[in-house]
Design a protein around this motif. Structure first.
Motif, PDB file in Angstrom:
ATOM      1  N   ARG A  47      -7.201   8.350  -6.846  1.00 41.81           N
ATOM      2  CA  ARG A  47      -7.320   9.811  -6.583  1.00 41.81           C
ATOM      3  C   ARG A  47      -6.906  10.039  -5.208  1.00 41.81           C
ATOM      4  O   ARG A  47      -6.410  11.279  -4.818  1.00 41.81           O
ATOM      5  N   HIS A  48      -6.835   9.247  -4.249  1.00 43.09           N
ATOM      6  CA  HIS A  48      -6.137   9.397  -2.928  1.00 43.09           C
ATOM      7  C   HIS A  48      -4.724   9.296  -2.844  1.00 43.09           C
ATOM      8  O   HIS A  48      -4.154   9.456  -1.752  1.00 43.09           O
ATOM      9  N   HIS A  49      -3.988   8.557  -3.915  1.00 45.66           N
ATOM     10  CA  HIS A  49      -2.496   8.162  -3.682  1.00 45.66           C
ATOM     11  C   HIS A  49      -1.615   9.426  -4.378  1.00 45.66           C
ATOM     12  O   HIS A  49      -2.278  10.090  -5.124  1.00 45.66           O
ATOM     13  N   ALA A  50      -0.414   9.353  -3.987  1.00 41.10           N
ATOM     14  CA  ALA A  50       0.283  10.424  -4.451  1.00 41.10           C
ATOM     15  C   ALA A  50       0.886  10.251  -5.948  1.00 41.10           C
ATOM     16  O   ALA A  50       1.261   9.143  -6.265  1.00 41.10           O
ATOM     17  N   PRO A  51       0.748  11.187  -6.748  1.00 33.22           N
ATOM     18  CA  PRO A  51       1.027  11.005  -8.154  1.00 33.22           C
ATOM     19  C   PRO A  51       2.199  10.730  -8.609  1.00 33.22           C
ATOM     20  O   PRO A  51       2.665   9.873  -9.484  1.00 33.22           O
ATOM     21  N   PRO A  55       1.024  -1.168  -0.118  1.00 32.99           N
ATOM     22  CA  PRO A  55      -0.003  -0.196   0.169  1.00 32.99           C
ATOM     23  C   PRO A  55       0.819   1.203  -0.118  1.00 32.99           C
ATOM     24  O   PRO A  55       0.281   2.368   0.404  1.00 32.99           O
ATOM     25  N   GLU A  56       1.902   1.074  -0.314  1.00 32.59           N
ATOM     26  CA  GLU A  56       2.929   2.421  -0.163  1.00 32.59           C
ATOM     27  C   GLU A  56       2.661   3.651  -0.930  1.00 32.59           C
ATOM     28  O   GLU A  56       2.992   4.911  -0.515  1.00 32.59           O
ATOM     29  N   CYS A  57       1.925   3.492  -2.265  1.00 34.00           N
ATOM     30  CA  CYS A  57       1.583   4.730  -2.864  1.00 34.00           C
ATOM     31  C   CYS A  57       0.479   5.751  -2.077  1.00 34.00           C
ATOM     32  O   CYS A  57       0.549   6.863  -2.310  1.00 34.00           O
ATOM     33  N   GLY A  58      -0.116   4.869  -1.236  1.00 35.99           N
ATOM     34  CA  GLY A  58      -1.030   5.611  -0.358  1.00 35.99           C
ATOM     35  C   GLY A  58      -0.466   6.471   0.887  1.00 35.99           C
ATOM     36  O   GLY A  58      -0.949   7.449   1.368  1.00 35.99           O
ATOM     37  N   ILE A  59       0.764   6.512   1.190  1.00 36.20           N
ATOM     38  CA  ILE A  59       1.756   7.078   2.033  1.00 36.20           C
ATOM     39  C   ILE A  59       2.699   8.146   1.141  1.00 36.20           C
ATOM     40  O   ILE A  59       3.849   8.382   1.501  1.00 36.20           O
ATOM     41  N   GLY A  60       2.762   7.796  -0.142  1.00 31.24           N
ATOM     42  CA  GLY A  60       3.604   8.912  -0.882  1.00 31.24           C
ATOM     43  C   GLY A  60       5.073   8.033  -1.197  1.00 31.24           C
ATOM     44  O   GLY A  60       6.072   8.772  -1.380  1.00 31.24           O
ATOM     45  N   LEU A  61       4.974   6.797  -1.036  1.00 34.87           N
ATOM     46  CA  LEU A  61       6.359   5.887  -1.158  1.00 34.87           C
ATOM     47  C   LEU A  61       5.874   4.905  -2.195  1.00 34.87           C
ATOM     48  O   LEU A  61       4.814   4.642  -2.760  1.00 34.87           O
ATOM     49  N   VAL A  62       7.079   4.404  -2.872  1.00 34.31           N
ATOM     50  CA  VAL A  62       6.953   3.451  -4.085  1.00 34.31           C
ATOM     51  C   VAL A  62       6.955   1.827  -3.203  1.00 34.31           C
ATOM     52  O   VAL A  62       7.429   1.714  -2.159  1.00 34.31           O
ATOM     53  N   PRO A  63       6.227   1.071  -3.650  1.00 35.52           N
ATOM     54  CA  PRO A  63       6.326  -0.525  -3.213  1.00 35.52           C
ATOM     55  C   PRO A  63       7.947  -0.774  -3.229  1.00 35.52           C
ATOM     56  O   PRO A  63       8.732  -0.631  -4.339  1.00 35.52           O
ATOM     57  N   ASP A  64       8.339  -1.200  -2.210  1.00 39.06           N
ATOM     58  CA  ASP A  64       9.894  -1.431  -1.820  1.00 39.06           C
ATOM     59  C   ASP A  64       9.984  -2.837  -1.237  1.00 39.06           C
ATOM     60  O   ASP A  64       9.191  -3.555  -1.612  1.00 39.06           O
ATOM     61  N   VAL A  65      11.180  -3.004  -0.346  1.00 37.27           N
ATOM     62  CA  VAL A  65      11.644  -4.484  -0.058  1.00 37.27           C
ATOM     63  C   VAL A  65      11.559  -5.422  -1.190  1.00 37.27           C
ATOM     64  O   VAL A  65      11.172  -6.417  -0.791  1.00 37.27           O
ATOM     65  N   GLY A  66      11.770  -5.118  -2.147  1.00 38.05           N
ATOM     66  CA  GLY A  66      11.969  -6.088  -3.549  1.00 38.05           C
ATOM     67  C   GLY A  66      10.523  -6.265  -3.873  1.00 38.05           C
ATOM     68  O   GLY A  66      10.140  -7.034  -4.874  1.00 38.05           O
ATOM     69  N   GLY A  67       9.344  -5.521  -3.493  1.00 39.44           N
ATOM     70  CA  GLY A  67       7.984  -5.773  -4.104  1.00 39.44           C
ATOM     71  C   GLY A  67       7.953  -5.506  -5.557  1.00 39.44           C
ATOM     72  O   GLY A  67       6.988  -6.039  -6.074  1.00 39.44           O
ATOM     73  N   THR A  68       8.531  -4.533  -6.309  1.00 37.05           N
ATOM     74  CA  THR A  68       8.606  -4.260  -7.624  1.00 37.05           C
ATOM     75  C   THR A  68       9.137  -5.221  -8.434  1.00 37.05           C
ATOM     76  O   THR A  68       8.436  -5.761  -9.511  1.00 37.05           O
ATOM     77  N   ALA A  69       9.904  -6.248  -7.905  1.00 42.38           N
ATOM     78  CA  ALA A  69      10.330  -7.589  -8.661  1.00 42.38           C
ATOM     79  C   ALA A  69       8.940  -8.573  -8.693  1.00 42.38           C
ATOM     80  O   ALA A  69       8.701  -9.292  -9.558  1.00 42.38           O
ATOM     81  N   LEU A  70       8.614  -8.698  -7.505  1.00 41.69           N
ATOM     82  CA  LEU A  70       7.141  -9.413  -7.209  1.00 41.69           C
ATOM     83  C   LEU A  70       5.899  -9.141  -8.248  1.00 41.69           C
ATOM     84  O   LEU A  70       5.306  -9.788  -9.013  1.00 41.69           O
TER      85      LEU A  70
END
Length: 344
Positions: A257-261, A136-151
């Motif tokens: 619309r609630h998440h950081a562009p 849920p990171e985009c909802g707090i202005g972050l990218v999916p991390d901890v290797g989540g983008t590979a998954l």
């Protein structure tokens, strides 16, 4: 060491148990370092043949990182502690994925953010009826991390973009379909299975306990998700969602619309950069460039304020909409860090 985690040897197994259920087992820096130390200690210990990772409490395996402390540090202009935490956490994530002994994770309840990093890169990932897994990171202005983008990049079709941008929660069947888990086992059988693994150190005990995976709602939505999330840019995606009359499109649009562009657009680029050949080290390296900059240049502190500190749920993002973004701003988040680049 910390009382928030227990690492010990039982029988033929190394045991790692997250022990702060009242905080939904949120991962602290000390907990991260304790996991890394246990893995180092057990790698050449012949008495340890298998590793089990689990957590106390019914509500969560691990609902994410301990971000309130990061907020207060960042507001004081101290970015170093969070950067050090992320670097060590990401190295620990990679260690779990490449460990020479079998590791089994038992993921009940909420599994989010940092919990994905602990539980979803190991060889044998077990989910049950209470599992609710998300990035849920985009909802707090972050990218999916901890290797989540590979998954996310390895998920079928364009499920990765959908899950990464919306933060949608996956039940067991969805987690297996998306590639975040391997096995569904009724949680009432987990204690018996753990005891067998502890006594034998033999991973084949796992196969006798497996149940058919529950149906996946994502599978039913796959065609429409692929149609919508194949859009080239974040702005194109918003336009497709606005033009589509389906319930899924409407629900998704309201979520985004609630998440950081900036976080969403950068996440799209990260996932698509990974898709041809998903690689955990590459994902962690690129994610670290974003998290390294997130407090100072991104929307992360504002996202934590709105969701965790003040809880007003009305973040004031740097960009009001995807139309306000430029490609240069996205590229800036992904530029190499030179001497600060993540090293394994």
């Amino acid at each position: 060491m910390t009382s928030d985690i227990s690492t010990r040897i039982e029988g033929r197994a190394g045991r790692i148990t997250l022990t702060r259920p009242k905080a939904l087992n949120a991962l602290s820096y000390d907990m991260c370092k304790a996991i890394a130390a246990a893995l180092d200690n057990w790698e050449n210990d012949d008495t340890v043949q298998i590793i089990l990772i689990d957590a106390e409490g019914d509500r969560a395996f691990c609902a994410g990182g301990d971000i309130a402390a990061i907020y207060h540090q960042g507001k004081a202009g101290d970015y170093a502690e969070a950067r050090a935490f992320w670097a060590d956490e990401y190295r620990m994530n990679n260690r779990l994925a490449t460990y020479p002994k079998p590791i089994v994770s038992f993921m009940q309840g909420y599994v989010m953010g940092g919990g994905v990093g602990v539980g979803c890169h190991v060889q044998h990932r077990i989910v049950g009826d209470t599992t609710r897994l998300a990035m849920p990171e985009c909802g707090i202005g972050l990218v999916p991390d901890v290797g989540g983008t590979a998954l996310l990049a390895a998920a079928p079709g364009h499920l990765g973009e959908y899950l990464g941008l919306t933060g949608a929660r996956m039940k067991a069947g969805d987690a297996i379909r998306a590639g975040f888990a391997d096995h569904y086992i009724a949680e009432s059988d987990w204690d018996t299975l753990k005891q067998q693994l502890i006594e034998t150190g033999d991973i084949t005990a796992l196969t006798a306990t497996l149940h058919p995976a529950p149906d996946s709602t994502l599978a039913q939505k796959q065609d429409l998700i692929d149609e919508l999330f194949s859009a080239g840019t974040l702005q194109d995606l918003f336009q497709r969602l606005e033009d589509n009359s389906s319930d899924l499109a409407e629900e998704t649009l309201q979520s985004l619309r609630h998440h950081a562009p900036l976080a969403m657009a950068t996440s799209l680029q990260l996932i698509r950069r990974q898709r041809p050949t998903p690689n955990l080290k590459d994902a962690l390296t690129w994610e670290y460039r974003c998290t390294y900059r997130a407090q100072e240049q991104g929307d992360f502190l504002e996202g934590i304020r709105a969701q965790v500190i003040d809880k007003d749920r009305t973040p004031q993002w740097t960009h009001a909409s995807p139309a306000d973004l430029t490609q240069a701003e996205i590229d800036r988040m992904l530029e190499p860090l030179r001497e600060s680049e993540l090293r394994f």
